[in-house]
Design a protein around this motif. Structure first.
Motif, PDB file in Angstrom:
ATOM      1  N   MET A 193      41.381  57.621  34.557  1.00 57.29           N
ATOM      2  CA  MET A 193      41.095  57.252  35.936  1.00 57.29           C
ATOM      3  C   MET A 193      41.364  55.760  36.187  1.00 57.29           C
ATOM      4  SD  MET A 193      37.705  58.584  37.816  1.00 57.29           S
ATOM      5  CE  MET A 193      36.731  57.197  37.261  1.00 57.29           C
ATOM      6  N   THR A 194      40.874  54.910  35.263  1.00 55.10           N
ATOM      7  CA  THR A 194      41.051  53.466  35.454  1.00 55.10           C
ATOM      8  C   THR A 194      42.504  53.073  35.154  1.00 55.10           C
ATOM      9  OG1 THR A 194      40.264  53.067  33.210  1.00 55.10           O
ATOM     10  CG2 THR A 194      38.657  52.852  34.959  1.00 55.10           C
ATOM     11  N   GLY A 195      43.223  53.929  34.414  1.00 57.53           N
ATOM     12  CA  GLY A 195      44.636  53.682  34.132  1.00 57.53           C
ATOM     13  C   GLY A 195      45.479  53.684  35.400  1.00 57.53           C
ATOM     14  N   LYS A 196      44.945  54.296  36.441  1.00 53.66           N
ATOM     15  CA  LYS A 196      45.695  54.374  37.707  1.00 53.66           C
ATOM     16  C   LYS A 196      45.449  53.155  38.598  1.00 53.66           C
ATOM     17  CE  LYS A 196      45.515  59.385  37.687  1.00 53.66           C
ATOM     18  NZ  LYS A 196      44.432  60.357  37.864  1.00 53.66           N
ATOM     19  N   LEU A 197      44.511  52.285  38.192  1.00 52.89           N
ATOM     20  CA  LEU A 197      44.185  51.115  39.018  1.00 52.89           C
ATOM     21  C   LEU A 197      45.199  49.995  38.802  1.00 52.89           C
ATOM     22  CD1 LEU A 197      40.330  51.024  38.337  1.00 52.89           C
ATOM     23  CD2 LEU A 197      41.463  51.842  40.407  1.00 52.89           C
ATOM     24  N   ASP A 198      45.236  49.066  39.744  1.00 49.80           N
ATOM     25  CA  ASP A 198      46.119  47.911  39.674  1.00 49.80           C
ATOM     26  C   ASP A 198      45.816  47.078  38.410  1.00 49.80           C
ATOM     27  OD1 ASP A 198      47.688  45.655  40.548  1.00 49.80           O
ATOM     28  OD2 ASP A 198      45.765  44.729  41.099  1.00 49.80           O
ATOM     29  N   GLU A 199      46.858  46.834  37.581  1.00 50.35           N
ATOM     30  CA  GLU A 199      46.687  46.184  36.269  1.00 50.35           C
ATOM     31  C   GLU A 199      46.062  44.790  36.387  1.00 50.35           C
ATOM     32  OE1 GLU A 199      46.725  47.151  33.193  1.00 50.35           O
ATOM     33  OE2 GLU A 199      46.732  45.190  32.216  1.00 50.35           O
ATOM     34  N   LYS A 200      46.434  44.058  37.458  1.00 55.02           N
ATOM     35  CA  LYS A 200      45.908  42.698  37.637  1.00 55.02           C
ATOM     36  C   LYS A 200      44.395  42.708  37.864  1.00 55.02           C
ATOM     37  CE  LYS A 200      48.016  38.755  39.740  1.00 55.02           C
ATOM     38  NZ  LYS A 200      48.708  38.264  40.953  1.00 55.02           N
ATOM     39  N   THR A 201      43.954  43.656  38.683  1.00 50.96           N
ATOM     40  CA  THR A 201      42.519  43.788  38.965  1.00 50.96           C
ATOM     41  C   THR A 201      41.789  44.145  37.673  1.00 50.96           C
ATOM     42  OG1 THR A 201      43.177  44.771  41.061  1.00 50.96           O
ATOM     43  CG2 THR A 201      40.857  44.989  40.464  1.00 50.96           C
ATOM     44  N   VAL A 202      42.327  45.114  36.927  1.00 54.89           N
ATOM     45  CA  VAL A 202      41.682  45.569  35.697  1.00 54.89           C
ATOM     46  C   VAL A 202      41.598  44.415  34.698  1.00 54.89           C
ATOM     47  CG1 VAL A 202      41.919  47.124  33.726  1.00 54.89           C
ATOM     48  CG2 VAL A 202      42.321  47.990  36.027  1.00 54.89           C
ATOM     49  N   GLN A 203      42.690  43.596  34.618  1.00 52.99           N
ATOM     50  CA  GLN A 203      42.686  42.457  33.694  1.00 52.99           C
ATOM     51  C   GLN A 203      41.599  41.454  34.066  1.00 52.99           C
ATOM     52  OE1 GLN A 203      44.342  42.470  30.766  1.00 52.99           O
ATOM     53  NE2 GLN A 203      43.087  40.662  30.349  1.00 52.99           N
ATOM     54  N   SER A 204      41.375  41.266  35.366  1.00 52.02           N
ATOM     55  CA  SER A 204      40.337  40.303  35.778  1.00 52.02           C
ATOM     56  C   SER A 204      38.951  40.840  35.384  1.00 52.02           C
ATOM     57  CB  SER A 204      40.423  40.014  37.281  1.00 52.02           C
ATOM     58  OG  SER A 204      40.002  41.138  38.014  1.00 52.02           O
ATOM     59  N   TRP A 205      38.784  42.155  35.405  1.00 53.84           N
ATOM     60  CA  TRP A 205      37.507  42.740  34.943  1.00 53.84           C
ATOM     61  C   TRP A 205      37.343  42.505  33.443  1.00 53.84           C
ATOM     62  CZ3 TRP A 205      37.991  48.270  37.552  1.00 53.84           C
ATOM     63  CH2 TRP A 205      37.864  48.128  38.947  1.00 53.84           C
ATOM     64  N   ARG A 206      38.442  42.729  32.703  1.00 53.44           N
ATOM     65  CA  ARG A 206      38.380  42.533  31.242  1.00 53.44           C
ATOM     66  C   ARG A 206      38.011  41.087  30.918  1.00 53.44           C
ATOM     67  NH1 ARG A 206      43.947  45.039  31.031  1.00 53.44           N
ATOM     68  NH2 ARG A 206      43.624  47.270  30.827  1.00 53.44           N
TER      69      ARG A 206
END
Ligand code: NAP
Length: 248
Positions: A193-206
């Motif tokens: 599910m999270t794989g479908k999210l925008d990579e930049k947003t996910v990286q900022s969460w990480r």
């Protein structure tokens, strides 16, 4: 060492994500796995095959965790098929996010029924079996959001906070019968599910997480393994945070 050899486990919502991760790690540790899904028939059948190939008994059941009667008949079927239940994992959950201003009554109720009432339904249905055998471990999937709250998730946060209160109360009620009940509060867990999210947003969460990565279903599954096995024989009524230090 196999930590769950011969134990019978039931997991709600294991056709995807974290539930699938738990089912695989548990089977790897010798557990027989009964699991439910709501609509993912294909992935559930595939997982059943995969677990069976690992040399344990495994079976998928289509069952709506929000429905009290369905949970009762599910437990009856699992007892007939597996001959007993040692561990219950209440994992099934959904989100229907919106700001409170825009949240409908239907979306509030749906999240409470599927995430929270399901935990009542399943625990109630399995309680007699655990009481009779005088042992059992119940693990409820809460969330960092249930501890901390989150804008846009009033329904989800309320359901996950409710799970924590329920967990602690069950631990107090059933402790004298050697039945343990704990909750897990995952942080940001990366799934399809999270794989479908925008990579930049996910990286900022990480980047905002002390361990600098999202968690995996296996990270949560390993915490479940601890709480399901005798390694946690003296642990009950707790909330185990599996969040890379997010709440620290
Ligand atoms: P997911 O990938 O969306 O999977 C949810 C599972 O629950 C699926 O197997 C789904 O079945 C099942 N399900 C949904 N409604 C159901 C119902 N009414 N009755 C029975 N099963 C139902 O979710 P996930 O990310 O793995 O999350 C699992 C649990 O961890 C949830 O309780 C979630 O709130 C919690 N959690 C997740 C995260 C995260 O970052 N992912 C963080 C904190 C907490 P179908 O496939 O048939 O729909």
């Amino acid at each position: 060492m196999k930590l769950l050899e011969g134990k019978n486990v039931i997991i709600t919502g294991a056709s995807r994500g974290i539930g699938t991760g738990i089912a695989k790690i548990f089977a790897n540790h010798g557990a027989n796995v009964a699991f439910t899904y709501s609509s993912s028939e294909g992935p559930a059948a595939e997982l059943e095959k995969e677990l069976t190939a690992m040399g344990v008994k495994a079976k998928a059941y289509k069952s709506n965790a929000a429905n009290f009667k369905e949970c009762e008949s599910l437990i009856a079927s699992v007892l007939e098929d597996f001959g007993g239940i040692d561990v219950l994992i209440n994992n099934a959950g959904i989100t229907k996010d919106n700001l409170l201003m825009r949240m409908s009554e239907e979306d509030f109720d749906a999240v409470i029924e599927i995430n929270l009432k399901s935990v009542f339904n399943m625990t109630k249905a399995v309680q007699r079996t655990l009481l009779k055998q005088r042992h059992g471990s119940i693990i409820n999937m809460s969330s960092v959001v249930g501890v901390k709250g989150n804008a846009g998730q009033t329904n989800y946060a309320a359901s996950k906070a409710g799970i924590i209160g329920f967990t602690k109360s069950v631990a107090l009620e059933l402790g004298s019968r050697n039945i343990r009940c704990n909750a897990i509060a995952p942080g940001f867990i990366e799934t399809e599910m999270t794989g479908k999210l925008d990579e930049k947003t996910v990286q900022s969460w990480r980047d905002a997480i002390p361990l600098k990565r999202g968690g995996s279903p296996e990270d949560v599954a390993n915490a479940c393994l601890f709480l399901a096995s005798d390694l946690s024989a003296y642990v009950t009524g707790q909330v185990l945070h599996v969040d890379g230090g997010m709440l620290t």
